[in-house]
Scaffold this motif. Sequence first.
Motif, PDB file in Angstrom:
ATOM      1  N   ALA A   1      26.333   0.179  27.139  1.00 15.77           N
ATOM      2  CA  ALA A   1      26.543   1.022  28.329  1.00 15.77           C
ATOM      3  C   ALA A   1      25.220   1.606  28.823  1.00 15.77           C
ATOM      4  O   ALA A   1      24.965   1.666  30.030  1.00 15.77           O
ATOM      5  CB  ALA A   1      27.534   2.136  28.028  1.00 15.77           C
TER       6      ALA A   1
ATOM      7  N   CYS B   1      37.066  -0.997  28.921  1.00 20.15           N
ATOM      8  CA  CYS B   1      37.452  -0.252  27.718  1.00 20.15           C
ATOM      9  C   CYS B   1      38.772  -0.777  27.145  1.00 20.15           C
ATOM     10  O   CYS B   1      39.810  -0.107  27.200  1.00 20.15           O
ATOM     11  CB  CYS B   1      37.510   1.233  28.017  1.00 20.15           C
ATOM     12  SG  CYS B   1      35.901   1.924  28.389  1.00 20.15           S
TER      13      CYS B   1
ATOM     14  N   VAL C   1      32.599   5.081  27.505  1.00 17.34           N
ATOM     15  CA  VAL C   1      32.248   4.040  26.548  1.00 17.34           C
ATOM     16  C   VAL C   1      33.463   3.735  25.672  1.00 17.34           C
ATOM     17  O   VAL C   1      34.194   4.656  25.272  1.00 17.34           O
ATOM     18  CB  VAL C   1      31.065   4.516  25.661  1.00 17.34           C
ATOM     19  CG1 VAL C   1      30.720   3.476  24.617  1.00 17.34           C
ATOM     20  CG2 VAL C   1      29.854   4.858  26.517  1.00 17.34           C
TER      21      VAL C   1
ATOM     22  N   PHE D   1      26.916  10.010  28.402  1.00 14.30           N
ATOM     23  CA  PHE D   1      27.795   8.996  27.820  1.00 14.30           C
ATOM     24  C   PHE D   1      28.842   9.637  26.920  1.00 14.30           C
ATOM     25  O   PHE D   1      28.504  10.427  26.038  1.00 14.30           O
ATOM     26  CB  PHE D   1      26.948   7.984  27.024  1.00 14.30           C
ATOM     27  CG  PHE D   1      25.981   7.248  27.901  1.00 14.30           C
ATOM     28  CD1 PHE D   1      26.312   6.011  28.432  1.00 14.30           C
ATOM     29  CD2 PHE D   1      24.756   7.817  28.245  1.00 14.30           C
ATOM     30  CE1 PHE D   1      25.441   5.343  29.275  1.00 14.30           C
ATOM     31  CE2 PHE D   1      23.869   7.155  29.086  1.00 14.30           C
ATOM     32  CZ  PHE D   1      24.209   5.918  29.603  1.00 14.30           C
TER      33      PHE D   1
ATOM     34  N   SER E   1      23.235  -1.092  30.493  1.00 12.52           N
ATOM     35  CA  SER E   1      23.819  -1.431  31.784  1.00 12.52           C
ATOM     36  C   SER E   1      23.464  -0.389  32.843  1.00 12.52           C
ATOM     37  O   SER E   1      23.162  -0.729  33.993  1.00 12.52           O
ATOM     38  CB  SER E   1      25.333  -1.594  31.605  1.00 12.52           C
ATOM     39  OG  SER E   1      26.023  -1.295  32.771  1.00 12.52           O
TER      40      SER E   1
ATOM     41  N   VAL F   1      29.691   8.600  31.862  1.00  9.77           N
ATOM     42  CA  VAL F   1      29.788   7.147  31.689  1.00  9.77           C
ATOM     43  C   VAL F   1      30.701   6.918  30.488  1.00  9.77           C
ATOM     44  O   VAL F   1      30.423   7.390  29.384  1.00  9.77           O
ATOM     45  CB  VAL F   1      28.401   6.513  31.434  1.00  9.77           C
ATOM     46  CG1 VAL F   1      28.545   5.003  31.238  1.00  9.77           C
ATOM     47  CG2 VAL F   1      27.454   6.820  32.583  1.00  9.77           C
TER      48      VAL F   1
ATOM     49  N   LYS G   1      28.853  -0.512  21.665  1.00  7.86           N
ATOM     50  CA  LYS G   1      29.270  -0.401  23.070  1.00  7.86           C
ATOM     51  C   LYS G   1      28.456   0.671  23.786  1.00  7.86           C
ATOM     52  O   LYS G   1      28.161   0.543  24.973  1.00  7.86           O
ATOM     53  CB  LYS G   1      30.756  -0.048  23.153  1.00  7.86           C
ATOM     54  CG  LYS G   1      31.687  -1.049  22.501  1.00  7.86           C
ATOM     55  CD  LYS G   1      32.024  -2.179  23.444  1.00  7.86           C
ATOM     56  CE  LYS G   1      32.955  -3.205  22.816  1.00  7.86           C
ATOM     57  NZ  LYS G   1      34.275  -2.654  22.485  1.00  7.86           N
TER      58      LYS G   1
ATOM     59  N   GLU H   1      31.536   4.406  36.569  1.00  9.38           N
ATOM     60  CA  GLU H   1      30.652   4.060  35.466  1.00  9.38           C
ATOM     61  C   GLU H   1      31.434   3.944  34.170  1.00  9.38           C
ATOM     62  O   GLU H   1      31.560   4.889  33.407  1.00  9.38           O
ATOM     63  CB  GLU H   1      29.556   5.128  35.308  1.00  9.38           C
ATOM     64  CG  GLU H   1      28.599   5.159  36.464  1.00  9.38           C
ATOM     65  CD  GLU H   1      27.891   3.838  36.703  1.00  9.38           C
ATOM     66  OE1 GLU H   1      27.655   3.085  35.728  1.00  9.38           O
ATOM     67  OE2 GLU H   1      27.581   3.539  37.871  1.00  9.38           O
ATOM     68  N   TYR H   2      32.020   2.812  33.982  1.00  8.55           N
ATOM     69  CA  TYR H   2      32.699   2.612  32.715  1.00  8.55           C
ATOM     70  C   TYR H   2      32.681   1.133  32.358  1.00  8.55           C
ATOM     71  O   TYR H   2      32.492   0.268  33.214  1.00  8.55           O
ATOM     72  CB  TYR H   2      34.132   3.126  32.745  1.00  8.55           C
ATOM     73  CG  TYR H   2      34.960   2.572  33.864  1.00  8.55           C
ATOM     74  CD1 TYR H   2      35.621   1.354  33.720  1.00  8.55           C
ATOM     75  CD2 TYR H   2      35.078   3.260  35.059  1.00  8.55           C
ATOM     76  CE1 TYR H   2      36.372   0.843  34.753  1.00  8.55           C
ATOM     77  CE2 TYR H   2      35.829   2.746  36.102  1.00  8.55           C
ATOM     78  CZ  TYR H   2      36.466   1.538  35.941  1.00  8.55           C
ATOM     79  OH  TYR H   2      37.203   1.027  36.953  1.00  8.55           O
ATOM     80  N   GLN H   3      32.875   0.895  31.051  1.00  9.59           N
ATOM     81  CA  GLN H   3      32.924  -0.471  30.587  1.00  9.59           C
ATOM     82  C   GLN H   3      34.340  -0.973  30.712  1.00  9.59           C
ATOM     83  O   GLN H   3      35.248  -0.258  31.109  1.00  9.59           O
ATOM     84  CB  GLN H   3      32.551  -0.500  29.100  1.00  9.59           C
ATOM     85  CG  GLN H   3      31.143  -0.103  28.816  1.00  9.59           C
ATOM     86  CD  GLN H   3      30.922  -0.030  27.325  1.00  9.59           C
ATOM     87  OE1 GLN H   3      31.685   0.584  26.598  1.00  9.59           O
ATOM     88  NE2 GLN H   3      29.875  -0.664  26.865  1.00  9.59           N
TER      89      GLN H   3
END
Length: 376
Positions: free
Chosen positions: A119, A339, A102, A79, A122, A100, A115, A335-337
């Motif tokens: 992550a 953002c 964040v 992360f 998730s 990943v 966050k 793999e990301y939020q």
Amino acid sequence: MEFRDLKTQYRKIKKDVDQAITNVMSRAAFISGDEVRELEKKLAEYVGVKHCITCANGTDALTMPLMMWGYTEKTDAIFIPDFTFFATGEVIPFIGATPVFVDVEIDTYNMDPNKLEEAIESVIKKGKLTPRAIIYVDLFGQPGDFDEIKKIADKYQLKIIEDGAQGFGGSYKGQRACSLGDISTTSFFPAKPLGCYGDGGAIFTDDDNYNDILRSIAVHGKGTFKYDNVRIGWNSRLDTIQAAVLLEKLKIFKEYELTNVNLVAQKYTESLSKYVVCPVVKKGFYSSWAQYTIRLKSKNERDELQKYLKTKNIPTNVYYPKPMHTQEAFLGIDEYQDCTISKLLSETVLSLPIHPYMQDDEIKEVADAIKDFLTS
Ligand SMILES: *Cc1c(COP(=O)(O)O)cnc(C)c1O
């Protein structure tokens, strides 16, 4: 005006640095000379950890711990903040793992612990990847809230790497940056808070076992001696000349540079806080001011201000113009939020000239130009 004035710094220490370099040259101990060991001892002492392992650059410093832990599978999730220099993310696919991304905090620009936990949850829920480690970046010089990060790391049994490439000299609740992770790293790239005259980096840890393994990885996986090779490593060392330079630079860094750069930041904030969003250093935190980064209302305002400052011969930079997850090199890594903050920052931030040798009239010149632009 210089964005980061390395020439004035050199003029100040020229006699001592030139002598230190000449000493190395005359002994011809270019690799692993005495200065390297001496520097490692002094850096470990300053930071407050047991071991410092110098290496070739800050990117290697991030890569070697990941090699040590064996996070080399695509299913290993690491992360990282979505808003940072590319190297923080690059090292992860380089050794075979998956980054990943964040989102970050709107005020400190650092990775947001809430966050981060979202992550991790998730990733666990999706079940494709196994969470392994967090690389937490001390962005622009300010460390993160490591008590919060450690709680999360403990809960999910993750390793922490503190990427202190920009953070050397900063502190958190009285503890120096580069001592806050299971492993911490820094870079001595010339423009970093503590820079050498070329490339250089270091890894910090309290763990004896990590120290042994990292020293082995950095010299071709050496065992009891150089030609006994017990693991696949590579070659990543700090040149003796760079160590000699850093020994001199560390003196002035401790004596006045870190204090001075904090004064410059304070003066910027005093004159600019009514006009733009100034960087926030939270209570209990101390920044090494790798960058002084303001935030504007919109991308248009930021871009126009940068153009205007250029006409006034005031150099600025956008750190960073792209959120990490949108970089072409990471295409296919999904793999990301969402953002949102990272995206907003990439569109609205602007880094101003800052260094320990900045004069009051220069600070005023920059501040006045920004005020002129925003009030005209
Ligand atoms: C500069 C930097 C690095 C890489 O350091 P190098 O010495 O240039 O390899 C890594 N992470 C961050 C956050 C940096 O700013």
